[in-house]
Design a protein around this motif. Structure first.
Motif, PDB file in Angstrom:
ATOM      1  N   ASN A 253       0.808  -1.232   0.000  1.00 29.75           N
ATOM      2  CA  ASN A 253       0.000   0.000   0.000  1.00 29.75           C
ATOM      3  C   ASN A 253       0.837   1.278   0.000  1.00 29.75           C
ATOM      4  OD1 ASN A 253      -2.499  -1.452   0.096  1.00 29.75           O
ATOM      5  ND2 ASN A 253      -2.147  -1.782   2.290  1.00 29.75           N
ATOM      6  N   GLU A 254       2.129   1.144  -0.236  1.00 30.46           N
ATOM      7  CA  GLU A 254       2.992   2.330  -0.303  1.00 30.46           C
ATOM      8  C   GLU A 254       3.164   2.765  -1.761  1.00 30.46           C
ATOM      9  OE1 GLU A 254       7.439   3.911   1.073  1.00 30.46           O
ATOM     10  OE2 GLU A 254       7.045   1.755   0.891  1.00 30.46           O
ATOM     11  N   LYS A 255       3.201   4.073  -1.977  1.00 32.93           N
ATOM     12  CA  LYS A 255       3.468   4.650  -3.288  1.00 32.93           C
ATOM     13  C   LYS A 255       4.814   5.369  -3.247  1.00 32.93           C
ATOM     14  CE  LYS A 255      -1.380   5.514  -4.636  1.00 32.93           C
ATOM     15  NZ  LYS A 255      -2.016   4.957  -3.410  1.00 32.93           N
ATOM     16  N   VAL A 256       5.610   5.194  -4.297  1.00 28.36           N
ATOM     17  CA  VAL A 256       6.902   5.871  -4.364  1.00 28.36           C
ATOM     18  C   VAL A 256       7.084   6.500  -5.740  1.00 28.36           C
ATOM     19  CG1 VAL A 256       7.987   4.294  -2.708  1.00 28.36           C
ATOM     20  CG2 VAL A 256       8.127   3.803  -5.149  1.00 28.36           C
ATOM     21  N   GLU A 257       7.817   7.609  -5.778  1.00 22.14           N
ATOM     22  CA  GLU A 257       8.196   8.220  -7.046  1.00 22.14           C
ATOM     23  C   GLU A 257       9.454   7.532  -7.541  1.00 22.14           C
ATOM     24  OE1 GLU A 257       8.612  12.387  -6.503  1.00 22.14           O
ATOM     25  OE2 GLU A 257       6.444  12.752  -6.397  1.00 22.14           O
ATOM     26  N   PHE A 258       9.462   7.249  -8.852  1.00 23.64           N
ATOM     27  CA  PHE A 258      10.522   6.381  -9.369  1.00 23.64           C
ATOM     28  C   PHE A 258      10.792   6.726 -10.824  1.00 23.64           C
ATOM     29  CE2 PHE A 258      11.811   1.891 -10.642  1.00 23.64           C
ATOM     30  CZ  PHE A 258      13.020   1.931  -9.969  1.00 23.64           C
TER      31      PHE A 258
END
Length: 323
Positions: A253-258
C-alpha cells in the motif's frame, strides 16, 4: 480507472457498453438474464473462479452479447433474482472470494429491468474452486480449466508483491536565470504496491519517443549513479531508453516516485515537443510481474493495453519493447 476497478456502476456505464460496442475480454464478461437461472449455477461459479484466479474483472448480467460484443439489454427480473441469490451462488466457490461485490442497477427504478454487475477482485487466496470442483482462469474471452502448472503458479501469488504504475508526471522546472535557451522538464513515475508483500527487486525501463525529427530534446537520468541511459534514432523517431533499478523497498500500500529523468528542450520548440512526445514505461518486479504504460506529454489519457501501445511504436521495435 479501468471499468472493472470502479467503486460504483450506473445505468450510464451500462449504456456506454452497448453504445460503444464494448468487447468481452480478460476483465469483462457479458451475460443474458437467463445466465442466472438455477440450472446455470455451475457456470456462474466457473466465471467467478476464473476472474479471481486471474487478474479480476466484472460480470455484467443483463447485457446480451453478439460475437463477444455488447449488443442490447437482456434485463434480469430483480423481483425474482436478487442480490442475496447471487451471493448464495458465489458461496459455492471455495475458498470464498474476499472482496467480491454485487452492484444492482434498476433501469428507471424498475426492479423487473435489473442489471447486476458482479465485481470479482484478483485474489491473494487463489486458487479458487468452482462448484464443479475444478479450477478456472481467464483466457481472453473464455473461462477455461487450469492446468497443474497454473494452479501451482497461482498458489505462489500470496508470496509475491503486486506493483503497478499509478501515474506519470511531467513538470516544468522554473528557470534559474533569464535568457536561458532551453526549457527544462522533470519526469517521474508513481509506483504503487497493491500486494500484501514488500517488494525489493524491481526495475522501470522508459522509452522516450519524439515523433518529429525536427525536434531535438535531450533526455537524461536524474541520478547517473543508479540509472543508465541510451539514445537511439529510429527512422524519423528519436528515442532514448532510460533504465532505473530499485533503490528502496516498497511496502504494501505504499506509493513511491521512481524513474526520475530530466528533459531539455529549446524554448522555441517547447509547445511542439509537448504535443509530439510520449514515453512507454515498463515496470518489472520479482515473481515475474510486469506492467506497461504509455504516457502522453500532452495530457491525453494513458494507455495500459499492449495492443494499443503497439500502435505508437515502430513495428520492428514492438517485440523488443513489449515482449
Amino acid at each position: 480507472m479501468e471499468l472493472h476497478e470502479q467503486n460504483n456502476y450506473t445505468i450510464d456505464d451500462i449504456q456506454a457498453l452497448i453504445d460503444n460496442h464494448a468487447e468481452e475480454g480478460v476483465h469483462l464478461e457479458l451475460k443474458r438474464a437467463n445466465a442466472l437461472s438455477k440450472e446455470n449455477a455451475d457456470k456462474v461459479t466457473k466465471t467467478f473462479s476464473a476472474f479471481a484466479n486471474s487478474d479480476g474483472g466484472i460480470v455484467v448480467y443483463g447485457v446480451a452479447e453478439d460475437n463477444h460484443v455488447a449488443s442490447e439489454y437482456s434485463f434480469v427480473d430483480g423481483n425474482k433474482i436478487t442480490t442475496e441469490y447471487i451471493s448464495i451462488i458465489a458461496r459455492y466457490v471455495q475458498p470464498s472470494i474476499e472482496g467480491l461485490k454485487i452492484y444492482p442497477i434498476r433501469k428507471d427504478g424498475d426492479f423487473s429491468k435489473s442489471i447486476y454487475v458482479v465485481q470479482v477482485p484478483r485474489s491473494d487466496k487463489a486458487p479458487h474452486m468452482a462448484k464443479d470442483h475444478r479450477y478456472y482462469k481467464r483466457n481472453n474471452v473464455e473461462s477455461i480449466p487450469m492446468e497443474d502448472f497454473d494452479v501451482k503458479d497461482v498458489m505462489n501469488r500470496i508470496h509475491n508483491p503486486k506493483l503497478g504504475i499509478v501515474a506519470c508526471f511531467l513538470t516544468k522546472i522554473p528557470q534559474k536565470f533569464e535568457g536561458q535557451e532551453y526549457s527544462k522538464f522533470s519526469f517521474v513515475a508513481m509506483v504503487d504496491n497493491y500486494g500484501k508483500v514488500m517488494s525489493q527487486n524491481y526495475k522501470l525501463i522508459s522509452y522516450f519517443f519524439c515523433i518529429d525529427e525536427t525536434l531535438s530534446p535531450k533526455y537524461s537520468p536524474a541520478n547517473y549513479l543508479v540509472t543508465k541511459a541510451k539514445s537511439l534514432v529510429i527512422g524519423d523517431m528519436f528515442c532514448t531508453k532510460i533504465s532505473t533499478p530499485s533503490i528502496e523497498a516498497i511496502f504494501p500500500n505504499e506509493k513511491v516516485e521512481f524513474g526520475h529523468a530530466e528533459i531539455e528542450v529549446p524554448i522555441n520548440e517547447e509547445e511542439k515537443f509537448i504535443s509530439k512526445a510520449f514515453v512507454v514505461s515498463t515496470l518489472y518486479w520479482e515473481g515475474g510481474g510486469r506492467e506497461d504504460m504509455l504516457y502522453f506529454f500532452n495530457g491525453n489519457d494513458p494507455i495500459y493495453e499492449k495492443e494499443e501501445i503497439a500502435k505508437f511504436i515502430p513495428e520492428h521495435l514492438q517485440q523488443y519493447i513489449l515482449g
